[in-house]
Design a protein around this motif. Structure first.
Motif, PDB file in Angstrom:
ATOM      1  N   ILE A 462     -13.068  -1.105   7.243  1.00 29.67           N
ATOM      2  CA  ILE A 462     -12.785  -0.592   5.898  1.00 29.67           C
ATOM      3  C   ILE A 462     -13.389   0.797   5.715  1.00 29.67           C
ATOM      4  N   GLN A 463     -14.589   1.029   6.255  1.00 35.19           N
ATOM      5  CA  GLN A 463     -15.189   2.361   6.156  1.00 35.19           C
ATOM      6  C   GLN A 463     -14.350   3.398   6.887  1.00 35.19           C
ATOM      7  N   LEU A 464     -13.867   3.050   8.072  1.00 34.26           N
ATOM      8  CA  LEU A 464     -13.041   3.984   8.834  1.00 34.26           C
ATOM      9  C   LEU A 464     -11.724   4.266   8.100  1.00 34.26           C
ATOM     10  N   VAL A 465     -11.126   3.221   7.548  1.00 33.76           N
ATOM     11  CA  VAL A 465      -9.876   3.418   6.799  1.00 33.76           C
ATOM     12  C   VAL A 465     -10.137   4.270   5.559  1.00 33.76           C
ATOM     13  N   GLY A 466     -11.318   4.092   4.940  1.00 35.06           N
ATOM     14  CA  GLY A 466     -11.669   4.931   3.798  1.00 35.06           C
ATOM     15  C   GLY A 466     -11.746   6.401   4.177  1.00 35.06           C
ATOM     16  N   MET A 467     -12.300   6.690   5.359  1.00 37.20           N
ATOM     17  CA  MET A 467     -12.328   8.070   5.842  1.00 37.20           C
ATOM     18  C   MET A 467     -10.910   8.599   6.031  1.00 37.20           C
ATOM     19  N   LEU A 468     -10.047   7.778   6.648  1.00 37.10           N
ATOM     20  CA  LEU A 468      -8.668   8.198   6.884  1.00 37.10           C
ATOM     21  C   LEU A 468      -7.926   8.424   5.571  1.00 37.10           C
ATOM     22  N   ARG A 469      -8.217   7.592   4.580  1.00 36.24           N
ATOM     23  CA  ARG A 469      -7.563   7.735   3.284  1.00 36.24           C
ATOM     24  C   ARG A 469      -7.953   9.070   2.640  1.00 36.24           C
ATOM     25  N   GLY A 470      -9.224   9.439   2.760  1.00 36.00           N
ATOM     26  CA  GLY A 470      -9.674  10.716   2.210  1.00 36.00           C
ATOM     27  C   GLY A 470      -8.977  11.898   2.875  1.00 36.00           C
ATOM     28  N   PRO A 612       6.683   9.580   8.203  1.00 39.81           N
ATOM     29  CA  PRO A 612       6.338   9.394   6.792  1.00 39.81           C
ATOM     30  C   PRO A 612       5.782  10.682   6.192  1.00 39.81           C
ATOM     31  N   ARG A 613       5.819  10.784   4.870  1.00 37.60           N
ATOM     32  CA  ARG A 613       5.184  11.894   4.180  1.00 37.60           C
ATOM     33  C   ARG A 613       3.746  11.515   3.873  1.00 37.60           C
ATOM     34  N   PHE A 614       2.936  12.501   3.536  1.00 37.67           N
ATOM     35  CA  PHE A 614       1.527  12.192   3.258  1.00 37.67           C
ATOM     36  C   PHE A 614       1.383  11.295   2.032  1.00 37.67           C
ATOM     37  N   CYS A 615       2.305  11.407   1.077  1.00 34.48           N
ATOM     38  CA  CYS A 615       2.230  10.494  -0.070  1.00 34.48           C
ATOM     39  C   CYS A 615       2.479   9.058   0.382  1.00 34.48           C
ATOM     40  N   ASP A 616       3.373   8.856   1.369  1.00 34.02           N
ATOM     41  CA  ASP A 616       3.616   7.521   1.913  1.00 34.02           C
ATOM     42  C   ASP A 616       2.373   7.009   2.646  1.00 34.02           C
ATOM     43  N   GLY A 620       0.276   3.727   1.774  1.00 33.25           N
ATOM     44  CA  GLY A 620       0.116   2.671   2.769  1.00 33.25           C
ATOM     45  C   GLY A 620      -1.339   2.318   3.013  1.00 33.25           C
ATOM     46  N   LEU A 621      -2.211   3.324   3.104  1.00 29.86           N
ATOM     47  CA  LEU A 621      -3.635   3.067   3.313  1.00 29.86           C
ATOM     48  C   LEU A 621      -4.253   2.396   2.089  1.00 29.86           C
ATOM     49  N   ASP A 622      -3.811   2.780   0.901  1.00 32.48           N
ATOM     50  CA  ASP A 622      -4.302   2.116  -0.307  1.00 32.48           C
ATOM     51  C   ASP A 622      -3.956   0.626  -0.293  1.00 32.48           C
ATOM     52  N   ARG A 623      -2.735   0.300   0.139  1.00 30.99           N
ATOM     53  CA  ARG A 623      -2.342  -1.114   0.204  1.00 30.99           C
ATOM     54  C   ARG A 623      -3.207  -1.873   1.206  1.00 30.99           C
ATOM     55  N   LEU A 624      -3.529  -1.247   2.342  1.00 28.70           N
ATOM     56  CA  LEU A 624      -4.386  -1.904   3.329  1.00 28.70           C
ATOM     57  C   LEU A 624      -5.796  -2.117   2.786  1.00 28.70           C
ATOM     58  N   ILE A 625      -6.306  -1.123   2.067  1.00 29.36           N
ATOM     59  CA  ILE A 625      -7.657  -1.244   1.515  1.00 29.36           C
ATOM     60  C   ILE A 625      -7.705  -2.350   0.459  1.00 29.36           C
ATOM     61  N   ARG A 626      -6.626  -2.479  -0.338  1.00 30.93           N
ATOM     62  CA  ARG A 626      -6.591  -3.544  -1.354  1.00 30.93           C
ATOM     63  C   ARG A 626      -6.408  -4.919  -0.725  1.00 30.93           C
TER      64      ARG A 626
END
Length: 640
Positions: A462-470, A612-616, A620-626
């Motif tokens: 989750i921490q790594l995905v949070g970095m990627l989301r940022g 995909p576009r960056f908005c996609d 997508g990362l937000d859905r994974l984090i949730r």
């Protein structure tokens, strides 16, 4: 009695030895060796243990390593990537290496499988290539090229060390059976609209008939407006043969395609089909007629409103606002990035976008690195009325030309246009005294790639995905401003003490050398390109777009999930280019969730319109984090 204190004329007892005659004492036999008769000059190894030819007589005895473990493979048509884990037992030595043996069992089918079972396969010929090499491997990874399609192969991975050559036993190994170019699912048929509303479409299709007891793992549907054929596709996954598209436009036609995925990979997309949201058909025609009648009655009013609206939009584009936190407000028109080199006088761009800071407000404390134009320092910035804070300071070394000064300050002209929590913040510039400086916020943990390597395995998924989301959020902001980064890589992402990742390095001129730590490739059109991070069309044609930044983001994802591993390892730049052309893609890093690797593969689509576009990506990362449970599924370790 201690044998080392015995009479000088006494022979060394069993379990001890002495090299040569003389006054020296006896020595206990080293590990895994022993003597059974007194007076021995060395200790023979125990059964199953040996000394390598390079080992001295007094060295401990060791044995060959146990077999490699948990092999994982990824097949791309006729190219295979193998990875495995090191043996549980290294045999007491540190010189572990691997060797790969390849056996050709003939054409795919029952006959080839039978030959594999009875061991009647033949060694592979010299047409097959291995990267980095077939033997002497020090890393548990290899890429195999040039395999024949529709062919059964057995790959044997052996563990070796220095005593393997003198051991009487065969090296411990593990076998993997692979069939190249396995049948992927056939194209989907029967795509139809099951239901529709003004802003949604319910789609369904016929499940494909798969051979060899394969199963459909997932479907992927993509869609876009019929009148926007140059636009990017939107992608939706589905576990069943139906899906609902939401958030669509009223009375609008959409192109739809579906494909299936099995263990062999993705099949082809279905033929293009077009479907319309409601109202459509006759209802739509009636609405058109009504709209024409109404529009004729209100023509003058509409013209006046339209003219006023256009003027209003132009004003808003010129004066897009940001809130106090630096985020652009929802509903506001996003301002567009302005290239500082479009100014007749580039210094004017610096004055417009970067704040001049008095040199007396800055105190340089230490040099922390070297930049393209000079030293990079850490310092303190104390502006009257504001709290003192640390800053990073880029300096322009003396003896510069006017062009170098302009190129150096162009980064400030670019950075000063951005206000986002995941973009490095410009504090200001010093141009009225020497040295010329650019001041940015100070990021305590430095560059992301080196930070991850220093903290290998220390973060949760989750921490790594949070970095990627940022990072994705920062890139979405830049894309919305029509800014193309061109050099997105983990080395150009900075990390602060709260693990917030920020995109940096906006310099337009990069004078990189071939022996740089950032290997590059000189394109036929001139200029240096960081091959490992760059999209194929940007390498071949210098076609840099937000879509090419998305490709680079996929590589950054791989860097993050592998804790700073070098993309494509020690392959040469030309090998990387050739591999990508042959549809090779990086395999998932160890313990990488399957959903993240699937997103990487989407970013590495050869056709940039399919990425995909960056908005996609952010969505997508937000859905994974949730839904953290979706991050627990990793790629299965396929044992054959």
């Amino acid at each position: 009695m201690n044998p080392q204190c015995s009479s000088l004329t006494a022979a060394c007892p069993s379990g001890h030895f002495k090299v040569g005659s003389g006054s020296g004492g006896c020595t206990s036999c080293p590990d895994k060796s022993n003597t059974r008769i007194p007076g021995s000059a060395y200790c023979p190894c125990l059964l199953g243990y040996d000394r390598a030819d390079s080992d001295p007589p007094h060295a401990a005895c060791t044995r060959p390593p146990s077999a490699p473990r948990h092999p994982v493979w990824q097949l791309n048509d006729t190219m295979v990537t193998l990875e495995w884990r090191e043996p549980l037992d290294r045999g007491g030595r540190g010189d572990l290496s691997y060797r790969l043996l390849c056996s050709d069992c003939g054409a795919a089918g029952a006959a080839g499988a039978a030959r594999a079972l009875v061991g009647s396969c033949s060694p592979c010929d010299d047409s097959i290539l291995y990267r980095p090499s077939q033997s002497g491997l020090t890393q548990p990874r290899i890429i195999i090229w040039g395999l024949r399609p529709q062919t059964n192969y057995i790959f044997t991975i052996q563990s070796l060390n220095a005593v393997s050559a003198v051991s009487q036993s065969e090296p411990a190994s593990i076998n993997i059976n692979i069939t190249t170019s396995r049948d992927v699912p056939p194209p989907i048929s029967g795509v139809k609209r099951a239901a529709a509303s003004e802003n949604s479409l319910s789609m369904k299709w016929n499940p494909p008939v798969l051979q060899n007891q394969h199963q459909v793992l997932e479907y992927q549907l993509r869609y876009r407006r019929l009148d926007d054929r140059e636009g990017l596709w939107e992608y939706l996954p589905s576990k069943s043969s139906s899906v609902v598209l939401t958030g669509l436009q009223r009375a609008t036609q959409y192109q739809v395609q579906v494909r299936a995925q099995s263990q062999a990979g993705y099949g082809s997309f279905s033929a293009l089909s077009s479907f319309s949201t409601l109202p459509d058909g006759a209802a739509h025609s009636q609405l058109v007629i009504t709209a024409v009648l109404v529009s004729m009655a209100m023509l003058l009013l509409v013209a006046a409103v339209t003219a006023g609206f256009i003027c209003y939009r132009k004003r808003r584009r010129r004066s897009a606002r940001t809130d106090k936190a630096g985020h652009y407000q929802m509903g506001q028109t996003m301002k567009v990035y302005i290239d500082p080199f479009t100014y007749e006088d580039p210094n004017e761009a610096v004055r417009e976008f970067a704040k001049e800071i008095d040199a007396s407000f800055v105190k340089i404390e230490e040099v922390i690195g070297a930049g393209e134009f000079g030293e990079v320092c850490r310092g303190r910035l104390r502006i009257p009325g504001r709290k003192e804070n640390y800053v990073a300071i880029k300096t322009l070394k003396g003896g510069y030309t006017e062009k170098q000064r302009r190129d150096f300050l162009s980064e400030a002209s670019i950075m000063g246009q951005f206000q986002h929590p995941n973009i490095i913040h410009l504090e200001g510039v010093i141009t009225t005294s020497c040295p010329v400086m650019i001041l940015t916020e100070f990021m305590e943990n430095g560059a992301l790639d080196s930070f991850l390597r220093m903290n290998d395995g220390q973060f949760t998924t989750i921490q790594l995905v949070g970095m990627l989301r940022g990072i994705a959020a920062g890139m979405k902001y830049l894309s919305d401003m029509s800014f193309v980064h061109r050099d997105l890589a983990a080395r150009n992402i900075l990390v602060n003490s709260n693990l917030v990742c920020k995109v940096s390095d906006f310099g337009l001129s990069r004078f990189l050398t071939e022996n740089s730590s950032d290997p590059t490739y000189t394109s036929s059109l001139g200029g240096k390109i960081p091959i490992r991070w760059t999209a194929p069309e940007a390498i071949a044609y210098r076609k840099f777009t937000s879509a090419s930044d998305v490709w680079s983001y996929g590589i950054v994802m791989w860097e993050v999930m592998s804790y700073g591993e070098r993309p494509y390892w020690d392959m040469s730049n030309q090998d990387v280019i050739n591999a990508i052309e042959q549809d090779y893609r990086l395999p998932p890093p160890p313990d990488c969730p399957a959903s993240l690797h699937a997103l990487m593969l989407d970013c590495w689509q050869k056709e940039r319109a399919n990425r995909p576009r960056f908005c996609d990506i952010v969505g997508g990362l937000d859905r994974l984090i949730r839904n953290p449970a979706s991050l627990k599924m990793t790629h299965p370790e396929l044992l054959r």
